[in-house]
Design a protein around this motif. Sequence first.
Motif, short mmCIF file in Angstrom:
data_model
loop_
_atom_site.label_atom_id
_atom_site.label_comp_id
_atom_site.label_asym_id
_atom_site.label_seq_id
_atom_site.Cartn_x
_atom_site.Cartn_y
_atom_site.Cartn_z
N GLY A 97 11.79 4.50 28.44
CA GLY A 97 13.19 4.80 28.15
C GLY A 97 13.51 4.82 26.66
N HIS A 98 12.52 4.59 25.80
CA HIS A 98 12.78 4.70 24.36
C HIS A 98 12.92 6.18 23.98
N GLN A 99 13.64 6.42 22.86
CA GLN A 99 13.87 7.81 22.45
C GLN A 99 12.64 8.44 21.82
N ALA A 100 11.86 7.64 21.10
CA ALA A 100 10.78 8.24 20.32
C ALA A 100 9.63 7.26 20.16
N SER A 101 8.49 7.80 19.73
CA SER A 101 7.28 7.00 19.68
C SER A 101 6.38 7.47 18.54
N LEU A 102 5.54 6.56 18.04
CA LEU A 102 4.65 6.89 16.92
C LEU A 102 3.31 6.23 17.18
N LEU A 103 2.23 7.03 17.07
CA LEU A 103 0.89 6.54 17.43
C LEU A 103 0.11 6.02 16.24
#
Length: 387
Positions: free
Chosen positions: A104-110
């Motif tokens: 449910g988070h808006q964005a992600s970073l790997l």
Amino acid sequence: MSLPLETKIATWQQALCEQGLLRQRHALITSHTGAGNAQFLYEGQTYLNFSSNDYLGLSQCPQLIAALQCAAQQYGVGSGASPLVTGYSEAHLALERRLCELTGHQASLLFGSGFSANTALIKTLFDKQDRVIADKLVHASIIDGLRDSGAGFNRFLHNSVESAERLLQGRQVAALITESVFSMDGDCAPLAAFAALCRQHGTWLIVDDAHGFGVLPGFDDGRAATRMDVQIVTFGKALGCQGAAILGSHALIAFLVSNAREYIYSTALSSASAALALAAVDHCVAHPELRAALADNIELFKRLCDETQIPLLDSTSAIQPVIIGDIAQTLSVAARLRAAGIWVGAIRPPTVPVGSARLRITLSAAHRPEDIAHCVNALAQALHFGE
Ligand SMILES: Cc1ncc(COP(=O)(O)O)c(C=O)c1O
């Protein structure tokens, strides 16, 4: 005057050796048998592995091995550049989107590891104007990030909402940082209570979910973002592969893309690794029976320990520490277990507080009931040896 480096290294290592704190590596042989990660070979001997974070046995899962082979065919083996140059691909984007869907988070970073994700987040987000509070037992990567950030930080008593609340009274605190499942104690943070407290004080809740993601109930219910402002998940524990992600708002992730030095100045996680992590996430969601098998194994281990009067901590997770206290004694119990074919980590300071050296026993869905019974029997004998 500084010592010549050779002298400094030798003196330091000698001191560690005398305290029983020298760390060593063991080159293990884990060959794919299709039977999970429960065993390996070392110097010609077979050991049962009770010392891995591969809680669901996915590191040896045939479908994931095939997924990695397929991804390497499609993308090659390396990303070739940092993400902002040409190292970011559709495989990374697909994994980021799937993680957002599940949480449910808006964005992600790997990132290539959870350690770099934690330090990148914390040292980029905070500076010396900020005050942050963190659980007394948070991971080394969080402490390093806080130190590097220059932020003022205080530690609250482990898992204590009252202690955290005292530190929030009467001052502006930017964030409360904790773990979902604690890596060395195996207990869970009271996240609902921390979330309520943080809302009341206008403070962000940042959760290192390294040991929770993939195993804790609700990890895929799409609602994690309602419980935590920022969530760090790793792929090297329950997902059985490698890498990590920071999950949060669009604004936070855009800020990190432009400012996090670990992200900007480092070769991107390979596309093949991203595709593998996506396959592992999907496998984990599609196979709840793995979590059920792990839960059965945890219950069996705890019951057998109870029957043999082996004292455990208040942990219901796959991490089941046995506190011994003394370093030499902990090493000697671990050595006796090894002689019985059981490999268990002997965890010493500074990884854990002084006086709380311990065996860190970890369970996996891949263990058979007889493996667990053998481990507990060997443990009972090793602990009671000499009584
Ligand atoms: C709580 C916690 N956070 C972060 C990390 C780092 O994750 P990684 O192994 O992906 O670097 C670990 C690993 O030991 C951990 O236990």
